[in-house]
Design a protein around this motif. Structure first.
Motif, PDB file in Angstrom:
ATOM      1  N   CYS A 231      48.582  38.992  42.519  1.00 45.96           N
ATOM      2  CA  CYS A 231      48.927  38.595  43.884  1.00 45.96           C
ATOM      3  C   CYS A 231      50.226  37.804  43.932  1.00 45.96           C
ATOM      4  O   CYS A 231      50.619  37.149  42.973  1.00 45.96           O
ATOM      5  CB  CYS A 231      47.796  37.760  44.492  1.00 45.96           C
ATOM      6  N   THR A 232      50.859  37.880  45.085  1.00 43.88           N
ATOM      7  CA  THR A 232      52.090  37.144  45.360  1.00 43.88           C
ATOM      8  C   THR A 232      51.814  36.151  46.496  1.00 43.88           C
ATOM      9  O   THR A 232      50.740  36.186  47.113  1.00 43.88           O
ATOM     10  CB  THR A 232      53.213  38.100  45.799  1.00 43.88           C
TER      11      THR A 232
ATOM     12  N   VAL B 111      48.606  35.618  49.835  1.00 43.29           N
ATOM     13  CA  VAL B 111      47.786  34.430  50.114  1.00 43.29           C
ATOM     14  C   VAL B 111      47.553  34.268  51.609  1.00 43.29           C
ATOM     15  O   VAL B 111      46.463  33.894  52.044  1.00 43.29           O
ATOM     16  CB  VAL B 111      48.440  33.161  49.528  1.00 43.29           C
ATOM     17  N   THR B 112      48.568  34.577  52.407  1.00 48.38           N
ATOM     18  CA  THR B 112      48.472  34.391  53.862  1.00 48.38           C
ATOM     19  C   THR B 112      48.307  35.714  54.614  1.00 48.38           C
ATOM     20  O   THR B 112      48.244  35.714  55.843  1.00 48.38           O
ATOM     21  CB  THR B 112      49.720  33.660  54.389  1.00 48.38           C
TER      22      THR B 112
ATOM     23  N   HIS C 214      42.129  31.050  52.454  1.00 48.68           N
ATOM     24  CA  HIS C 214      40.924  30.527  53.114  1.00 48.68           C
ATOM     25  C   HIS C 214      39.695  30.763  52.233  1.00 48.68           C
ATOM     26  O   HIS C 214      38.876  29.852  52.034  1.00 48.68           O
ATOM     27  CB  HIS C 214      40.762  31.202  54.472  1.00 48.68           C
ATOM     28  N   VAL C 215      39.561  31.949  51.706  1.00 43.45           N
ATOM     29  CA  VAL C 215      38.397  32.258  50.860  1.00 43.45           C
ATOM     30  C   VAL C 215      38.385  31.368  49.621  1.00 43.45           C
ATOM     31  O   VAL C 215      37.338  30.830  49.238  1.00 43.45           O
ATOM     32  CB  VAL C 215      38.371  33.747  50.461  1.00 43.45           C
ATOM     33  N   ILE C 216      39.536  31.180  49.002  1.00 43.52           N
ATOM     34  CA  ILE C 216      39.597  30.379  47.775  1.00 43.52           C
ATOM     35  C   ILE C 216      39.208  28.928  48.042  1.00 43.52           C
ATOM     36  O   ILE C 216      38.419  28.337  47.289  1.00 43.52           O
ATOM     37  CB  ILE C 216      40.988  30.469  47.119  1.00 43.52           C
TER      38      ILE C 216
ATOM     39  N   THR D 274      50.664  29.515  48.970  1.00 41.70           N
ATOM     40  CA  THR D 274      51.335  30.105  47.796  1.00 41.70           C
ATOM     41  C   THR D 274      50.332  30.364  46.690  1.00 41.70           C
ATOM     42  O   THR D 274      49.267  29.732  46.625  1.00 41.70           O
ATOM     43  CB  THR D 274      52.427  29.161  47.247  1.00 41.70           C
ATOM     44  N   MET D 275      50.694  31.257  45.790  1.00 39.85           N
ATOM     45  CA  MET D 275      49.835  31.521  44.637  1.00 39.85           C
ATOM     46  C   MET D 275      49.773  30.304  43.722  1.00 39.85           C
ATOM     47  O   MET D 275      48.747  30.065  43.088  1.00 39.85           O
ATOM     48  CB  MET D 275      50.320  32.754  43.864  1.00 39.85           C
TER      49      MET D 275
END
Length: 191
Positions: A44-45, A49-50, A77-79, A117-118
């Motif tokens: 992922c970049t 994330v957004t 949000h999930v993380i 951000t990642m």
């Protein structure tokens, strides 16, 4: 990894899943779950994330903004939700293991809007993993596994191991959602 799918199929209870587990097993289970999440997001970049996915089943009755109740969650949000749930279960489990009576929730969730951000996602996962391991290190040599609670009204009773694993089981329930967000984000980037 424990057979979390059996929980969701209602074939086993959390307590049946954790009977016989040691603190070392819980450390290993923590790493396996967090390693799985990290594998799912490895490519992922920051844009992922957004990324706003499409989720026709999205429903968050606890959303603070009424307009967000049916809004699909971003990866960020999930993380933050997943890590907050794991941490809450871990800290409540540490108190149970020490024989401390339940005195309410122990939850803090990083505002998801701030995770863009990642680097922030990876930091949140690393911090959460560290906190889960630290919580297990607070368990006494002989935890109070005879202390059994109903984690919420109507739920099957659990000991400290079950309370801890409830957080990981919740994380497991979000793995498919993470995979789908990543799939949609990558497909969108290539279209």
């Amino acid at each position: 990894m424990l057979d979390y799918a059996a929980l969701y199929r209602r074939e086993r209870t959390i307590q049946q899943l954790v009977d016989g587990l040691t603190i070392a097993d819980l450390h290993a289970e923590t790493d396996e779950m967090y390693d799985t999440v990290e594998r799912l997001i490895a490519d992922c970049t920051d844009a992922d994330v957004t990324f706003q996915p499409v989720d026709p089943k999205a429903h968050d009755p606890f959303a603070s903004d009424p307009n967000a109740v049916n809004q699909a969650w971003t990866l960020g949000h999930v993380i933050v939700h997943l890590t907050a749930s794991c941490e809450e279960s871990a800290f409540l489990a540490a108190e149970m293991a020490r024989g401390v009576p339940f005195h309410g929730r122990s939850r803090y969730e990083v505002p998801w809007e701030t995770v863009t951000t990642m680097a922030q996602v990876r930091q949140r996962l690393a911090e959460s993993r560290r906190m889960l391991h630290a919580s297990l290190n607070m368990w006494p040599d002989h935890p109070h596994l005879d202390y059994i609670v109903e984690p919420w009204p109507g739920a099957p009773p659990v000991d400290a191991r079950g309370r801890f694993v409830l957080g990981l089981a919740h994380a497991y329930d979000h793995l498919g959602q993470i995979a789908e967000i990543v799939r949609q984000a990558k497909a969108s980037a290539h279209s």
